[in-house]
Motif scaffolding. Structure first.
Motif, mmCIF file in Angstrom:
data_model
loop_
_atom_site.group_PDB
_atom_site.id
_atom_site.type_symbol
_atom_site.label_atom_id
_atom_site.label_comp_id
_atom_site.label_asym_id
_atom_site.label_seq_id
_atom_site.Cartn_x
_atom_site.Cartn_y
_atom_site.Cartn_z
ATOM 1 N N PHE A 160 0.949 -1.298 -0.014
ATOM 2 C CA PHE A 160 -0.023 0.064 -0.127
ATOM 3 C C PHE A 160 1.134 1.195 0.105
ATOM 4 N N LEU A 161 0.409 2.422 -0.437
ATOM 5 C CA LEU A 161 1.044 3.505 -0.558
ATOM 6 C C LEU A 161 -0.095 4.575 -0.314
ATOM 7 N N SER A 162 -0.090 5.451 0.621
ATOM 8 C CA SER A 162 -0.789 6.512 1.337
ATOM 9 C C SER A 162 -0.348 7.956 0.568
ATOM 10 N N ILE A 163 -1.380 8.750 -0.045
ATOM 11 C CA ILE A 163 -0.903 9.912 -0.689
ATOM 12 C C ILE A 163 -1.876 10.995 0.061
ATOM 13 N N THR A 164 -1.462 12.073 0.233
ATOM 14 C CA THR A 164 -2.517 13.021 0.981
ATOM 15 C C THR A 164 -2.393 14.389 -0.149
ATOM 16 N N SER A 165 -3.410 15.269 0.322
ATOM 17 C CA SER A 165 -3.172 16.465 -0.537
ATOM 18 C C SER A 165 -3.850 17.673 0.279
ATOM 19 N N THR A 166 -3.939 18.644 -0.112
ATOM 20 C CA THR A 166 -4.921 19.861 0.344
ATOM 21 C C THR A 166 -5.583 20.765 -0.904
ATOM 22 N N VAL A 167 -6.798 21.114 -0.425
ATOM 23 C CA VAL A 167 -7.638 21.793 -1.295
ATOM 24 C C VAL A 167 -8.044 23.314 -0.737
ATOM 25 N N SER A 168 -7.785 24.462 -1.431
ATOM 26 C CA SER A 168 -8.497 25.535 -0.653
ATOM 27 C C SER A 168 -9.275 26.254 -1.611
ATOM 28 N N SER A 169 -10.401 26.655 -0.961
ATOM 29 C CA SER A 169 -11.420 27.419 -1.888
ATOM 30 C C SER A 169 -12.220 28.087 -1.052
ATOM 31 N N GLU A 170 -12.943 29.272 -1.501
ATOM 32 C CA GLU A 170 -13.814 30.225 -0.663
ATOM 33 C C GLU A 170 -15.152 29.435 -0.641
ATOM 34 N N LEU A 171 -15.376 28.545 -1.443
ATOM 35 C CA LEU A 171 -16.680 27.901 -1.718
ATOM 36 C C LEU A 171 -16.718 26.447 -1.230
ATOM 37 N N THR A 172 -17.842 25.576 -1.183
ATOM 38 C CA THR A 172 -17.737 24.384 -0.834
ATOM 39 C C THR A 172 -17.258 23.762 -2.054
ATOM 40 N N TYR A 173 -16.744 22.458 -1.853
ATOM 41 C CA TYR A 173 -16.177 21.829 -3.055
ATOM 42 C C TYR A 173 -16.360 20.372 -2.913
ATOM 43 N N THR A 191 -9.153 15.963 -8.745
ATOM 44 C CA THR A 191 -10.018 16.864 -9.293
ATOM 45 C C THR A 191 -11.020 17.736 -8.110
ATOM 46 N N ALA A 192 -10.924 18.989 -8.305
ATOM 47 C CA ALA A 192 -11.764 19.413 -7.305
ATOM 48 C C ALA A 192 -12.830 20.508 -8.056
ATOM 49 N N THR A 193 -14.013 20.292 -7.498
ATOM 50 C CA THR A 193 -15.087 21.229 -8.187
ATOM 51 C C THR A 193 -15.905 22.083 -6.975
ATOM 52 N N ASP A 194 -15.978 23.255 -7.149
ATOM 53 C CA ASP A 194 -16.700 24.041 -6.127
ATOM 54 C C ASP A 194 -18.002 24.222 -6.621
ATOM 55 N N SER A 195 -18.941 24.764 -5.696
ATOM 56 C CA SER A 195 -20.258 24.915 -5.870
ATOM 57 C C SER A 195 -20.747 25.828 -7.053
ATOM 58 N N ASP A 196 -19.860 26.440 -7.599
ATOM 59 C CA ASP A 196 -20.080 27.435 -8.846
ATOM 60 C C ASP A 196 -19.772 26.273 -10.215
ATOM 61 N N LEU A 197 -19.496 25.181 -9.867
ATOM 62 C CA LEU A 197 -19.172 24.106 -10.845
ATOM 63 C C LEU A 197 -17.605 24.500 -11.562
ATOM 64 N N GLU A 198 -17.144 25.485 -10.693
ATOM 65 C CA GLU A 198 -15.601 25.731 -11.512
ATOM 66 C C GLU A 198 -14.703 24.643 -11.026
ATOM 67 N N SER A 199 -13.859 23.961 -11.547
ATOM 68 C CA SER A 199 -12.933 22.905 -11.352
ATOM 69 C C SER A 199 -11.580 22.950 -11.582
ATOM 70 N N SER A 200 -10.668 22.606 -11.055
ATOM 71 C CA SER A 200 -9.485 22.373 -11.224
ATOM 72 C C SER A 200 -8.677 20.816 -10.929
ATOM 73 N N TYR A 201 -7.443 20.720 -11.333
ATOM 74 C CA TYR A 201 -7.060 19.444 -11.222
ATOM 75 C C TYR A 201 -5.314 19.408 -11.186
ATOM 76 N N GLN A 202 -4.866 18.418 -10.178
ATOM 77 C CA GLN A 202 -3.465 18.214 -10.161
ATOM 78 C C GLN A 202 -3.188 16.605 -10.336
ATOM 79 N N THR A 203 -2.023 16.400 -10.791
ATOM 80 C CA THR A 203 -1.569 14.977 -10.952
ATOM 81 C C THR A 203 -0.273 14.584 -10.136
#
Length: 701
Positions: free
Chosen positions: A519-532, A583-595
């Motif tokens: 197993f391999l554990s991978i973590t991340s952070t996401v920041s947004s002024e809206l819910t996502y 991929t992160a998508t906020d409540s205004d349906l704007e999204s972004s991604y990283q790999t």
């Protein structure tokens, strides 16, 4: 309809898969489809005897061809890898991987018989798709294929990855190209002792040499006098009679000049004609002495970040030619470092005084050390001998790193940064990094000009204010420089409209991972002024394993609304890379991604185990175990030897391995005596070797 009412009949047809391709080339366009006509033949049946079986003329019609959406994949290149133990076949598009995942039998995809496959690629050959456009053939034992040989793919196996694809690759033959940077033989020549007692034989062993892709190297031993008064006539005659495949030679004591010095050289070349050599200086003593050597190659090549150990092997001196006897066989060992450059401990590093453990980060890059060990009889210290090994600390490449993965997406209305501060020097040498950033516009609307001043600041982090760059696709490159060393890394960045969530995936701590790590554990952070919301997936290029994430319900192809994931390494394929997308998508349906990309380690391959002799007497015959021709790019390799049970049908019981000891640096294990086998298996004993690379991946035979 009434009999005299005209009726329009529409005729359509599909070419069944087995009848495709229509074009002999396999492509979707060809002359055979231009102006194509078909003949429609009629038969009539009716309950009215006047019309039943009435003759109706055939009709010739013009065929309207609906072309397939894509041509089938074609081979653009087939080439030996640099290690010479595999062939990489590259296609001109993403394929359906012929429906296979992981490793599979090569006869499923190559247009060759199994006999031909084993002849060309060796017994135990395996195939796998390392990506949707690359097929890898990993050689087994005793491969014979060479550059400029021709290969053929099996028809009707490979298609485009498009869902609508219907055409198969057909009649695909191609030539195997030379490797881009072929491996040159690396010669490891060791001796039973560099100072040979008056009654002792000399064993020269080059079986740990490599550089021929798992095939046997061609050897040539030579000897010359180390001093003017040393006679080498007898020894030279023995070496000239050796078989060119012989990498181990025993020179009887009486053949060597007492008190003389000899310089032995082993030359070896691979099947491409590249060659190299290694030499040893041997002193033939005129007094008895223990047989002392240090396992592994000499010089022994390491890096600053390696943790390793030096291990002395010893045998009691032979006394058959002198009037001396031993009252006690116990020995002691003392380690020294002769250049004075090593500042670490030389005693107490292990419970076994034969072993000197060197912690990582203790040796300085581009520095040479010389370690020696003195072994002596406790009751008679005058019976002693010394072995030395030169340890060369090679310089490692600096590593450029941009945090967040190789594909990143940002909103134009937000500032963003590309962080190269995790770039590192594994040698921890003096001096600081220089950072050189550059930008290249990929899409037509992209424009790097507003970034000129920021790029010239040469900081470890490139901080881009909001609204600075236009919407579009960019490639940013970071070069890190330290002294004469440098490295570059690229990241593809897409700038989109708005202010979507900002994602950061934690960098991996390793370059490669093994499948047995589970197993391999991978973590991340996401920041947004809206819910996502978030979702982890793999790239559009696909993966040979669909359900590679671990969830509470088992394995799954995606993970939603979690900033951390666990990857099932045991399900992945050795040697493949896997790119994960968050991929992160906020409540205004704007999204972004990283790999983030995970590289799976290849285990050592293409080698074999030889045991000599193949017959003997229990607890009497001295056997030699040798692991030969193993290939891996993560050096150094270490070896484990042992025995295993034999099943009633003669196969080996690999669940009952009994190793002789811990991992060792030598590819040979000498002087092994074995217990008797079982009557039911005709007194046969199974033997095995495990070969371990620097990441801990294991190949076995």
């Amino acid at each position: 309809a009434d009999w005299d009412t005209p009726v329009t009949v529409t005729v359509s047809c599909d070419a069944s898969t087995t009848d495709r391709p229509v074009c002999a080339s396999g492509n979707r366009f060809c002359d055979a489809l231009d102006g194509r006509t078909e003949t429609v033949a009629h038969t009539v049946s009716s309950s009215d005897s006047y019309y039943d079986s009435i003759s109706v003329s055939s009709v010739t019609i013009a065929a309207e061809v609906v072309y397939d959406e894509s041509d089938p994949p074609r081979v653009t290149e087939a080439r030996f890898n640099n290690l010479l133990n595999s062939i990489i076949i590259t296609f001109d598009m993403a394929t359906n991987r012929a429906g296979y995942s992981g490793f599979f039998t090569c006869s499923n995809i190559l247009g060759m018989t199994m006999t031909e496959i084993n002849l060309y690629f060796g017994t135990g050959v395996l195939c796998s798709f390392t990506s949707s456009s690359k097929l890898k053939i990993i050689f087994g034992r005793k491969a014979t294929i060479e550059p400029n040989d021709q290969m053929k793919l099996k028809d009707k196996m490979i298609q485009s990855s498009l869902v609508s694809a219907s055409l198969y690759t057909m009649n695909e033959t191609f030539i195997i190209n030379q490797p881009m940077n072929p491996t040159i033989p690396f010669i490891i020549l060791s001796a039973s002792s560099s100072a040979v007692g008056v009654c002792d034989d000399l064993i020269l062993d080059g079986s740990g040499s490599s550089g021929s892709g798992g095939r046997s190297l061609i050897s040539n031993f030579t000897v010359k006098s180390g001093t003017a008064d040393t006679s080498i006539k007898n020894v030279s005659k023995i070496l000239k009679q050796l078989n060119p495949s012989k990498f181990r030679v025993i020179i009887d004591s009486y053949e060597m000049h007492k008190g003389g010095t000899m310089i032995f050289t082993l030359f070896a070349s691979n099947f491409l004609g590249y060659s190299s050599s290694s030499s040893l200086t041997i002193k033939k003593l005129d007094v008895p002495a223990p047989v002392i050597s240090i396992q592994g190659s000499n010089p022994y090549v390491v890096t600053h970040s390696d943790q390793f150990q030096l291990k002395a092997t010893s045998e009691l001196p032979k006394l058959t030619c002198v009037d001396t006897s031993l009252s006690n066989a116990k020995m002691n060992f003392i380690w020294h470092e002769l250049t004075g450059r090593y500042t670490g401990d030389l005693s107490g590093t292990s419970k076994n005084p034969r072993i000197l453990k060197i912690p990582k980060n203790m040796l300085v890059a581009l520095t040479e050390y010389e370690f020696s060990v003195v072994g002596y009889l406790i009751d008679n210290p005058t019976l002693n001998n010394t072995a030395t090994v030169v340890v060369q600390v090679i310089e490692q490449d600096v590593v450029a790193v941009i945090a967040g993965g190789s594909y990143q997406q940002f909103g134009r209305d937000l500032s963003f940064e590309l962080d190269g501060s995790d770039s590192y020097d594994p040698d921890e040498s003096d001096g600081s990094f220089s950072y050189i950033w550059s930008c290249r516009a990929i899409s037509s609307e992209a424009n790097c000009s507003p970034l000129s001043a920021l790029l010239n600041m040469a900081n470890s982090t490139l901080q881009v204010p909001a609204l600075t760059v236009a919407i579009g696709e960019y490639t940013f490159t970071l070069m890190v420089v330290k002294g004469s060393r440098n490295d570059t890394v690229q990241v593809d960045v897409e700038i989109i409209a708005g202010a979507p969530p900002v994602i950061s995936i934690t960098a991996l701590s390793r370059i490669k991972y093994n499948i047995d790590e589970e197993f391999l554990s991978i973590t991340s952070t996401v920041s947004s002024e809206l819910t996502y919301s978030t979702i982890w997936t793999t790239t559009d290029d696909g993966s040979d394993v669909s359900d590679l994430f671990v969830s509470s319900k088992g394995h799954t192809s995606s993970v939603s609304n979690s900033l951390s994931i666990v990857l099932a390494l045991s399900l992945l394929t050795e040697g493949n890379t896997y790119t994960l997308v968050l991929t992160a998508t906020d409540s205004d349906l704007e999204s972004s991604y990283q790999t983030i990309t995970i590289t799976m380690n290849d285990s050592p391959s293409s080698g074999s185990l030889t045991v000599s002799p193949i017959n003997g007497f229990a607890l009497d015959t001295s056997f030699t175990f040798t692991a030969t021709n193993w290939v891996d790019d993560d050096l150094p390799l270490t070896y484990i030897f042992g025995t295993t049970g034999v099943n009633d049908d003669g196969s080996l019981d690999t669940t009952s391995l009994s190793p002789f000891g811990d991992e060792r640096s030598d590819a040979s294990y000498l002087g092994v005596t074995l217990s008797t086998g079982l009557n039911i298996t005709n007194y046969t004993i199974g033997c095995f070797s495990e070969v371990v690379d620097s990441y801990g991946a294991v190949g076995s035979a």
